[in-house]
Write an enzyme that holds these catalytic residues in place. Structure first.
Site, short mmCIF file in Angstrom:
data_model
loop_
_atom_site.label_atom_id
_atom_site.label_comp_id
_atom_site.label_asym_id
_atom_site.label_seq_id
_atom_site.Cartn_x
_atom_site.Cartn_y
_atom_site.Cartn_z
CG ASN A 171 35.56 -44.13 -21.87
OD1 ASN A 171 36.16 -44.39 -20.83
ND2 ASN A 171 35.82 -43.05 -22.57
CB THR B 115 34.09 -49.46 -16.52
OG1 THR B 115 34.53 -48.45 -17.40
CG2 THR B 115 34.92 -50.71 -16.72
O1 DON Z 1 39.50 -48.32 -20.48
C1 DON Z 1 39.53 -47.45 -19.63
O2 DON Z 1 40.46 -47.27 -18.89
C2 DON Z 1 38.31 -46.57 -19.46
N1 DON Z 1 37.56 -46.57 -20.67
C3 DON Z 1 37.53 -47.05 -18.29
C4 DON Z 1 36.38 -46.16 -18.02
C5 DON Z 1 35.75 -46.36 -16.72
O3 DON Z 1 36.16 -47.16 -15.94
C6 DON Z 1 34.61 -45.48 -16.47
N2 DON Z 1 33.87 -45.78 -15.34
N3 DON Z 1 33.88 -46.15 -14.37
#
Ligand code: DON
Length: 614
Positions: free
Chosen positions: A445, A425
């Protein structure tokens, strides 16, 4: 592009003075890019308060207190800070932050700059920057209006509750890897909507840096090279041709040209979202789906629309928090945690056992609610006002034993610790000279999303479907045990932890623009930067480098960054009943804070990025 310390000023005092007096136009700091001859800006923020304030600041903001951390703490002071007078953009990619600064310097506002940054990230930080994913944007406009844009992916129409279970009812990895893992992307629609509503420039103008970077290429730096090396998932799919030519990962110093992505970006620049959700790009995406057994259709794409939500307005010790409401859990969970912490009238010393006990107990309680009560409000009722009410926080605070940890109610969980899923992210923060601020988090994700790359169109697709409770009660990729309310339904948004946030001071001026990557640690990491600034009066540089902890109710453990806490503090926490789990690094945060005379921007000292201002 003018680079770091163009005036050759050695200290923050000199730097800000130079910016103010000489009109030196740009400053930046960027990741230790081995190819970039520009020096990283290294300054002592403790000197900042000596600069004459440009406007009256809350004394709690003007008078920062230098923090001290254990000798064993590995992050040095202020290495990733930039100070600028007018505007600033901070992200995980120095090139993308430059794109934003280019718009700011041309007179664009923070929204123009943020949209330029978002598209540029899709080119320069493909592990997370994206057009094949989705995200959230919180805005505070110069006239005091606020907005929250939910451009989260949605489940395709053909999605079903149990689509990831095998014939024995066992959860498979199809919500994580491959064509079935993707939700309908929202990024293009979201960025275009933000620009149309709040920007001043055309899509074509703000997309120029991204198109240039994709078409002409850019030099792969050490951060991107290491990200490519670290991804196994993308190797199995078509994008491997670009990122693993001859089977070998691109190395530092290689020029990465992405002609297919450039064509896709051109189509969007020319036609707006229709250039992505209809026409040849949409056809390519659907063809890719059909090749790999995915279910996203042309109808899914043309039906996608972002949602405009009302930002959560909460307060913490006289400061105002503007945060993201559901379908993200970020704002509610942060507000709930901070409301509990506010019940203690005096914050305990930073890094002390008392402080960590309070913080962990508050996160634990807020996550219990998060995991069981939050989901897409268009599909299930969400008790938002109740959860962020101060009276509710008082009732939760009453359950905290000041000397003992309370076990999270026992639920069968196979996760013993936070998985070491790489960060995929990315958050960016932008402020402009007019008084607008944008806080935006976007994601694919997991690691390079689902790994699936759209042939001919040149971008990765998300694996956001794993953020649903693919099997309610079973932990997802981040160890989150979520309930029925977040089960899969066609058209529904999967619950997120993304927490783009803007903090206003007591005069209702923007103080802090902050947000993070890191799954559920987004919520706790973002909260801790806010706590460090408000409770511990740290400079932003210290607030960002301060060691972090995390608790998400289940697994019932308190994760902490190794080397950041005194052994005696950890012993005390163990004696209180906390189950401690060390981790090398937690959360990837990019933030901007108002300082006397302008702004301080800091990119994540545990990762890479660029803070660029003018
Ligand atoms: O929306 C969410 O909470 C997750 N898809 C976030 C994923 C994430 O932060 C992965 N990496 N750092």
């Amino acid at each position: 592009m003018i680079r770091a310390l163009p005036c050759g000023v050695p200290s923050v005092r000199g730097l800000v003075a130079a910016l103010l007096l000489v009109g030196c136009s740009t400053s930046s700091s960027s990741s230790s890019n081995t190819l970039n001859a520009d020096a990283t800006v290294s300054i002592s923020p403790a000197a900042a308060p000596d600069i004459a304030p440009a406007n009256a600041l809350d004394p709690r903001i003007a008078d920062r207190i230098p923090a001290s951390f254990p000798e064993s703490w590995r992050l040095p002071s202020a290495q990733t800070s930039t100070f600028a007078e007018h505007g600033m953009a901070v992200s995980n990619s120095a090139l993308a932050s430059d794109a934003a600064n280019e718009m700011l310097k041309r007179g664009g506002n923070a929204v123009d700059a943020a949209v330029a940054l978002g598209f540029a990230l899709a080119v320069t930080w493909p592990e997370a920057g994206n057009i094949g994913g989705g995200g959230y944007m919180v805005l505070r406009l110069a006239d005091g209006r606020t907005a929250a844009l939910d451009y989260r992916e949605v489940a395709p129409r053909a999605a079903t509750r149990d689509m990831y279970l095998d014939e024995h009812g066992v959860l498979t990895d199809r919500s994580i890897v491959g064509h079935l893992a993707s939700g309908v992307p929202g990024a293009v629609s979201g960025l275009a909507r933000a620009l149309a509503q709040h920007g001043t420039m055309s899509l074509r103008e703000v997309m120029q840096p991204a198109i240039r970077l994709a078409r002409d290429g850019f030099v792969v730096d050490s951060a991107l090279a290491s990200s490519i090396r670290g991804t196994e998932r993308a190797r199995g799919f078509e994008g491997a041709r670009l990122f693993f030519p001859n089977g070998q990962p691109l190395t530092t110093g290689t020029r990465l040209v992405q002609p297919d992505l450039a064509r896709t970006l051109e189509a969007i620049a020319a036609q707006g979202p229709a250039g992505f959700y209809t026409g040849w790009v949409a056809d390519s995406l659907v063809a890719e789906m059909q090749r790999g057994g995915g279910i996203i259709t042309l109808e899914d794409l043309s039906n996608y629309a972002p949602r405009e939500r009302r930002p959560i307005h909460s307060t913490y010790r006289g400061f105002t928090l503007l945060a993201m409401p559901p379908s993200s859990s970020g704002g509610v969970t942060m507000a709930e945690s901070l409301n509990i912490l506010e019940r203690w009238t005096q914050p305990a010393a930073a890094g002390s056992a008392t402080s960590l006990h309070r913080v962990a107990a508050s996160f634990q309680r807020a996550f219990i609610d998060r995991n069981s009560k939050l989901a897409d409000p268009d599909f299930v009722p969400v008790p938002l006002e109740e959860l962020i009410a101060k009276s509710y926080a008082q009732s939760l605070w009453n359950t905290i034993d000041p000397a003992r940890a309370t076990p999270t109610a026992r639920v069968d969980s196979t996760m013993q610790a936070l998985p070491r899923e790489p960060m995929h992210t990315t958050h960016y923060s932008v402020v402009d000279r007019y008084g607008n601020a944008v806080s935006n988090t976007t994601t694919l994700n997991g690691s390079w999303g689902s790994g699936v790359w759209v042939r001919g169109a040149g971008f990765f697709l998300n694996n956001e479907m794993d953020d649903f409770a693919a099997q309610p009660g079973t932990p997802n990729m981040f160890g989150l045990v979520q309930g029925e309310q977040n089960a899969i339904q066609p058209g529904k948004r999967m619950l997120s932890a993304m927490s783009p946030t803007i903090v206003l001071d007591s005069a209702q001026q923007v103080l802090l623009v902050v947000g993070a990557a890191g799954g559920p640690t987004i919520i706790t990491g973002t909260s801790q930067v806010i706590l460090n600034v408000i409770d511990h009066r740290m400079t932003l540089a210290d607030a960002m480098r301060a060691p972090r902890v995390h608790h998400q109710a289940l697994p019932d453990s308190l994760t902490f960054e190794m080397g950041g806490f005194a052994p005696v503090v950890l012993d005390s926490l163990r004696a209180m009943g906390w189950s401690l789990r060390p981790q090398r690094a937690l959360v990837n945060i990019n933030a901007i804070m108002r300082v006397p005379g302008g702004w301080e921007g800091v990119y994540e000292p545990r990762r890479s990025g660029g803070a660029v201002g003018h």
